[in-house]
Design a protein around this motif. Structure first.
Motif, short mmCIF file in Angstrom:
data_model
loop_
_atom_site.label_atom_id
_atom_site.label_comp_id
_atom_site.label_asym_id
_atom_site.label_seq_id
_atom_site.Cartn_x
_atom_site.Cartn_y
_atom_site.Cartn_z
N ARG A 48 63.79 141.52 36.87
CA ARG A 48 64.62 141.72 35.68
C ARG A 48 65.39 143.01 35.92
NH1 ARG A 48 61.64 140.44 30.26
NH2 ARG A 48 63.82 140.47 29.73
N ALA A 49 66.72 142.97 35.77
CA ALA A 49 67.53 144.13 36.15
C ALA A 49 68.44 144.58 35.01
CB ALA A 49 68.38 143.78 37.37
N HIS A 50 68.74 145.88 35.05
CA HIS A 50 69.68 146.46 34.10
C HIS A 50 70.48 147.56 34.80
CE1 HIS A 50 70.96 149.53 31.16
NE2 HIS A 50 71.38 148.46 30.52
N ASP A 51 71.75 147.64 34.44
CA ASP A 51 72.60 148.75 34.85
C ASP A 51 73.71 148.86 33.80
OD1 ASP A 51 73.40 150.39 37.65
OD2 ASP A 51 75.06 150.03 36.27
N PRO A 52 74.00 150.08 33.33
CA PRO A 52 75.02 150.22 32.29
C PRO A 52 76.43 149.86 32.73
CG PRO A 52 73.85 152.30 32.63
CD PRO A 52 73.32 151.32 33.62
N GLU A 53 76.72 149.88 34.03
CA GLU A 53 78.09 149.66 34.51
C GLU A 53 78.22 148.61 35.60
OE1 GLU A 53 80.89 151.22 33.45
OE2 GLU A 53 79.81 152.43 31.98
N ALA A 54 77.21 148.43 36.43
CA ALA A 54 77.38 147.71 37.70
C ALA A 54 76.87 146.27 37.72
CB ALA A 54 76.72 148.50 38.82
N THR A 55 76.48 145.72 36.59
CA THR A 55 75.90 144.38 36.60
C THR A 55 76.87 143.34 37.15
OG1 THR A 55 74.42 144.92 34.78
CG2 THR A 55 74.82 142.59 35.19
N ALA A 81 57.11 143.61 31.98
CA ALA A 81 57.09 143.95 33.40
C ALA A 81 55.76 144.55 33.83
CB ALA A 81 58.22 144.91 33.74
N ASP A 82 55.36 144.23 35.05
CA ASP A 82 54.18 144.83 35.66
C ASP A 82 54.49 146.22 36.19
OD1 ASP A 82 52.18 142.55 35.63
OD2 ASP A 82 53.90 141.59 36.58
N ALA A 83 55.75 146.45 36.57
CA ALA A 83 56.18 147.74 37.10
C ALA A 83 57.67 147.91 36.86
CB ALA A 83 55.89 147.83 38.60
N VAL A 84 58.09 149.16 36.84
CA VAL A 84 59.51 149.47 36.72
C VAL A 84 59.93 150.33 37.91
CG1 VAL A 84 59.11 151.47 35.21
CG2 VAL A 84 61.33 150.37 35.21
N LEU A 85 61.07 149.97 38.49
CA LEU A 85 61.68 150.75 39.57
C LEU A 85 62.91 151.43 39.01
CD1 LEU A 85 61.79 148.12 42.47
CD2 LEU A 85 60.12 149.94 42.15
N ILE A 86 63.00 152.74 39.17
CA ILE A 86 64.21 153.45 38.78
C ILE A 86 65.00 153.68 40.05
CG2 ILE A 86 65.16 155.53 37.75
CD1 ILE A 86 62.58 155.67 36.06
N LEU A 87 66.18 153.03 40.11
CA LEU A 87 66.94 152.99 41.35
C LEU A 87 68.27 153.73 41.30
CD1 LEU A 87 66.13 149.26 42.09
CD2 LEU A 87 65.10 151.26 43.19
N THR A 88 68.73 154.08 40.11
CA THR A 88 69.96 154.85 39.95
C THR A 88 69.69 155.91 38.88
OG1 THR A 88 71.23 152.83 40.39
CG2 THR A 88 72.46 154.71 39.52
N GLU A 89 70.27 157.08 39.06
CA GLU A 89 69.95 158.22 38.20
C GLU A 89 70.82 158.28 36.94
OE1 GLU A 89 72.83 159.56 41.34
OE2 GLU A 89 71.03 158.35 41.33
N TRP A 90 70.96 157.18 36.25
CA TRP A 90 71.70 157.16 34.99
C TRP A 90 70.99 158.03 33.96
CZ3 TRP A 90 76.41 155.16 34.59
CH2 TRP A 90 76.81 154.16 35.47
N ASP A 91 71.77 158.73 33.12
CA ASP A 91 71.19 159.57 32.07
C ASP A 91 70.28 158.77 31.14
OD1 ASP A 91 72.30 161.94 32.94
OD2 ASP A 91 74.02 161.84 31.57
N GLU A 92 70.65 157.53 30.84
CA GLU A 92 69.82 156.76 29.92
C GLU A 92 68.44 156.48 30.52
OE1 GLU A 92 70.34 152.19 29.27
OE2 GLU A 92 72.31 153.02 29.66
N TYR A 93 68.30 156.48 31.82
CA TYR A 93 66.98 156.31 32.43
C TYR A 93 66.22 157.64 32.46
CZ TYR A 93 69.19 151.99 34.08
OH TYR A 93 69.86 150.80 34.17
#
Length: 134
Positions: A48-55, A81-93
């Motif tokens: 399951r993925a999220h990105d504020p700009e790049a989807t 989710a069983d785990a979360v990966l933070i892959l981009t340093e967006w402020d909202e993350y």
């Protein structure tokens, strides 16, 4: 790092937060997220993925985009989710409400690929925290 804590990824739900190679852009050309999500899918994980700009750019660039569930918000992406990966340093993350995040997830693992979450804060919220290079 995921396998260290989860064992097999088959049947696990992994939330991928951030698809762009860096915050403030929708550019996914050099994003390691493409490779990471490809490997997660190959190991049988649900992504399951999220990105504020790049989807949309990610959907155009990733040949297996139809195998990824895209969410409108980070909190939607982490639900169950069983785990979360933070892959981009967006402020909202960086500013995620970790207590709320924990209540949405079925697991308790954060793998912070950008080292934007403070370990003490994550652990105080009940997470197992893995940073990169730490």
């Amino acid at each position: 790092k995921l396998k260290k804590h989860l064992g097999s990824l088959k049947g696990k739900t992994i939330a991928a937060l951030g698809l762009a190679y860096k915050a403030g852009t929708d550019d996914v050309r050099d994003s390691q997220t493409l490779r990471i999500i490809f490997e997660l899918l190959d190991h049988g994980a649900t992504v399951r993925a999220h990105d504020p700009e790049a989807t949309e750019a990610f959907k155009r660039s990733f040949s297996r985009a139809d195998e990824v569930a895209f969410s409108d918000s980070a909190m939607d992406a982490v639900t169950g989710a069983d785990a979360v990966l933070i892959l981009t340093e967006w402020d909202e993350y960086k500013n995620l409400d970790l207590v709320q995040l924990k209540t949405k997830m079925s697991g308790n693992l954060i793998v912070d690929g950008r080292n934007i979450i403070e370990r003490k804060s994550a652990e105080a919220a009940g997470f197992t925290y893995e940073g990169i290079g730490r």
